[in-house]
Design a protein around this motif. Sequence first.
Motif, PDB file in Angstrom:
ATOM      1  N   GLY A 152      42.789  56.720  39.064  1.00  8.01           N
ATOM      2  CA  GLY A 152      41.666  57.522  39.767  1.00  8.01           C
ATOM      3  C   GLY A 152      40.390  57.300  39.584  1.00  8.01           C
ATOM      4  O   GLY A 152      39.295  57.744  39.748  1.00  8.01           O
ATOM      5  N   ILE A 153      40.212  55.861  39.007  1.00  3.36           N
ATOM      6  CA  ILE A 153      39.021  55.213  38.704  1.00  3.36           C
ATOM      7  C   ILE A 153      38.607  54.401  39.899  1.00  3.36           C
ATOM      8  O   ILE A 153      39.430  53.309  40.345  1.00  3.36           O
ATOM      9  CB  ILE A 153      38.819  54.533  37.599  1.00  3.36           C
ATOM     10  CG1 ILE A 153      39.128  55.345  36.133  1.00  3.36           C
ATOM     11  CG2 ILE A 153      37.589  53.758  37.325  1.00  3.36           C
ATOM     12  CD1 ILE A 153      39.330  54.684  34.880  1.00  3.36           C
ATOM     13  N   ALA A 154      37.746  54.804  40.829  1.00  2.00           N
ATOM     14  CA  ALA A 154      37.559  54.063  42.099  1.00  2.00           C
ATOM     15  C   ALA A 154      36.188  52.798  41.621  1.00  2.00           C
ATOM     16  O   ALA A 154      35.104  53.401  40.955  1.00  2.00           O
ATOM     17  CB  ALA A 154      37.121  54.635  43.141  1.00  2.00           C
ATOM     18  N   ARG A 155      36.542  51.663  41.907  1.00  3.88           N
ATOM     19  CA  ARG A 155      35.513  50.781  41.453  1.00  3.88           C
ATOM     20  C   ARG A 155      35.367  49.917  42.901  1.00  3.88           C
ATOM     21  O   ARG A 155      36.274  48.828  43.203  1.00  3.88           O
ATOM     22  CB  ARG A 155      35.878  49.812  40.227  1.00  3.88           C
ATOM     23  CG  ARG A 155      35.727  50.791  38.911  1.00  3.88           C
ATOM     24  CD  ARG A 155      34.305  51.069  38.642  1.00  3.88           C
ATOM     25  NE  ARG A 155      34.212  51.834  37.605  1.00  3.88           N
ATOM     26  CZ  ARG A 155      34.302  53.001  37.377  1.00  3.88           C
ATOM     27  NH1 ARG A 155      34.245  53.821  38.452  1.00  3.88           N
ATOM     28  NH2 ARG A 155      34.101  53.840  36.091  1.00  3.88           N
ATOM     29  N   PRO A 156      34.205  49.579  43.331  1.00  4.03           N
ATOM     30  CA  PRO A 156      33.986  48.749  44.374  1.00  4.03           C
ATOM     31  C   PRO A 156      34.166  47.207  44.121  1.00  4.03           C
ATOM     32  O   PRO A 156      33.852  46.925  42.768  1.00  4.03           O
ATOM     33  CB  PRO A 156      32.544  48.872  44.798  1.00  4.03           C
ATOM     34  CG  PRO A 156      31.790  49.632  43.702  1.00  4.03           C
ATOM     35  CD  PRO A 156      33.069  50.325  42.967  1.00  4.03           C
ATOM     36  N   GLY A 157      34.466  46.494  44.979  1.00  2.00           N
ATOM     37  CA  GLY A 157      34.297  44.889  44.607  1.00  2.00           C
ATOM     38  C   GLY A 157      35.572  44.356  43.980  1.00  2.00           C
ATOM     39  O   GLY A 157      35.775  43.125  43.768  1.00  2.00           O
ATOM     40  N   LEU A 158      36.835  44.976  43.987  1.00  2.00           N
ATOM     41  CA  LEU A 158      37.777  44.695  43.371  1.00  2.00           C
ATOM     42  C   LEU A 158      39.086  44.546  44.411  1.00  2.00           C
ATOM     43  O   LEU A 158      40.344  44.335  44.373  1.00  2.00           O
ATOM     44  CB  LEU A 158      38.414  45.386  42.095  1.00  2.00           C
ATOM     45  CG  LEU A 158      37.429  45.643  41.030  1.00  2.00           C
ATOM     46  CD1 LEU A 158      37.993  46.361  40.082  1.00  2.00           C
ATOM     47  CD2 LEU A 158      37.009  44.327  40.508  1.00  2.00           C
ATOM     48  N   GLY A 159      38.646  44.640  45.927  1.00  2.00           N
ATOM     49  CA  GLY A 159      39.659  44.652  46.912  1.00  2.00           C
ATOM     50  C   GLY A 159      40.294  43.259  47.136  1.00  2.00           C
ATOM     51  O   GLY A 159      41.427  42.983  47.479  1.00  2.00           O
ATOM     52  N   ASP A 160      39.487  42.172  46.672  1.00  2.50           N
ATOM     53  CA  ASP A 160      39.728  40.761  46.827  1.00  2.50           C
ATOM     54  C   ASP A 160      38.994  39.970  45.958  1.00  2.50           C
ATOM     55  O   ASP A 160      38.008  40.301  45.465  1.00  2.50           O
ATOM     56  CB  ASP A 160      39.798  40.191  48.385  1.00  2.50           C
ATOM     57  CG  ASP A 160      38.437  40.283  48.907  1.00  2.50           C
ATOM     58  OD1 ASP A 160      37.681  39.993  48.443  1.00  2.50           O
ATOM     59  OD2 ASP A 160      38.209  40.612  50.051  1.00  2.50           O
ATOM     60  N   SER A 161      39.219  38.556  45.977  1.00  2.00           N
ATOM     61  CA  SER A 161      38.907  37.806  44.905  1.00  2.00           C
ATOM     62  C   SER A 161      37.355  37.536  45.284  1.00  2.00           C
ATOM     63  O   SER A 161      36.428  37.350  44.473  1.00  2.00           O
ATOM     64  CB  SER A 161      39.429  36.396  44.842  1.00  2.00           C
ATOM     65  OG  SER A 161      39.628  35.541  45.947  1.00  2.00           O
ATOM     66  N   HIS A 162      37.111  37.401  46.640  1.00  5.82           N
ATOM     67  CA  HIS A 162      35.884  37.026  47.101  1.00  5.82           C
ATOM     68  C   HIS A 162      34.962  38.246  46.678  1.00  5.82           C
ATOM     69  O   HIS A 162      33.711  37.957  46.552  1.00  5.82           O
ATOM     70  CB  HIS A 162      35.688  36.921  48.812  1.00  5.82           C
ATOM     71  CG  HIS A 162      34.418  36.407  49.228  1.00  5.82           C
ATOM     72  ND1 HIS A 162      33.882  35.417  49.172  1.00  5.82           N
ATOM     73  CD2 HIS A 162      33.636  37.167  50.046  1.00  5.82           C
ATOM     74  CE1 HIS A 162      32.593  35.492  49.735  1.00  5.82           C
ATOM     75  NE2 HIS A 162      32.282  36.512  50.099  1.00  5.82           N
ATOM     76  N   ALA A 163      34.882  39.486  47.045  1.00  7.19           N
ATOM     77  CA  ALA A 163      34.348  40.508  46.593  1.00  7.19           C
ATOM     78  C   ALA A 163      34.207  40.373  45.146  1.00  7.19           C
ATOM     79  O   ALA A 163      33.000  40.703  44.809  1.00  7.19           O
ATOM     80  CB  ALA A 163      34.798  41.877  47.157  1.00  7.19           C
TER      81      ALA A 163
END
Length: 342
Positions: free
Chosen positions: A34-45
Amino acid sequence: MKLIRFSQGDSKPRFGVVIADCAIAFAILQQRSGIARPGLGDSHAYLTGLPETERAARELAAWGEAHLGAWPAGERPRLQDVRLHEPIEVVALFDFGLTPRHLRNSAETMMKYEKDNPQTAPILQAFAKALLTRPAAPPPGVPERLSYYKCNMNSIVGDGVTIPWPLYTSRLDIEPELAVVYGNARQPVAGFCIFNDVSARDVQAQEFIGGFCLTKDMDKGNQLGPWLVTADEISDPYDLEVVVSVDGQVRYRGTTADIAHKAEDVFAWLGFITSIKPGSVMGFGTIPDCTGLDHDDFIDPGAEIEISFERLGTLRCRFAEPTQKLLASRWPLRPSLHKYHG
């Protein structure tokens, strides 16, 4: 942390982290915690968002380590049951020549076979002389010049692959290297991994002028992995033991202590030429004593190879057996390859 890109079956690669002996996608960690953290969707992000994304990844990895046993097995596959791709989506791959002893060893072995060739012998002699000459100091404000070549972006692969044996060589070779992954200006060093720069040696002398095309650009010839290790897990990346095993037996040994320059030097010279983008990977150069060319002792087709770096893991590959008759080699034919020449 050990960061990975992995897949099962024909699924799309997912970006994640190694926890215990499992491959865990960051998407699963966020969903479960339940911890939402941006920038972890793919390695580039992730690389673009450093250092904040590294802190977020650590937070999720710590949560996952504490709660791993409560999940369904399908969400925490064992590493042995997944395919490990190259650990990041590579945007550029540069290979520097920062291990002079390997270069000297290589020149000696090549000269053994090229000494009577009027086209290649003078080039190799000049190359060897240049290695022994101390370079002049650069002008003020200019970083030290470091030689590199740009690798084939169409041939990048991850762990556990079978590398096809090119029909034009009888001296296929590995090149174990330390590689650094560039993050961004706020955190240039995203981490380190193993780089295996596969090379065809008996055609290399002809390509010192014009580029290492046959030598380096073969299918699946740039291998990275098995994961990207963050710098905090490596006390000193320039003091790691390296062991190469072939068919389960130790064949070569070396150390990253032979690397003559550090990541900061690489970034300074490359950045002097062009802007460096997140996801750029730089190899420092071949670890001396860890190739067939260093010893004139080459690996045969069909061999299973393991390249192990202290703290970085083990990168595995297999040299396939040729599917057709090999072309005549410029160097004397090794007895173990007679059957592939007909």
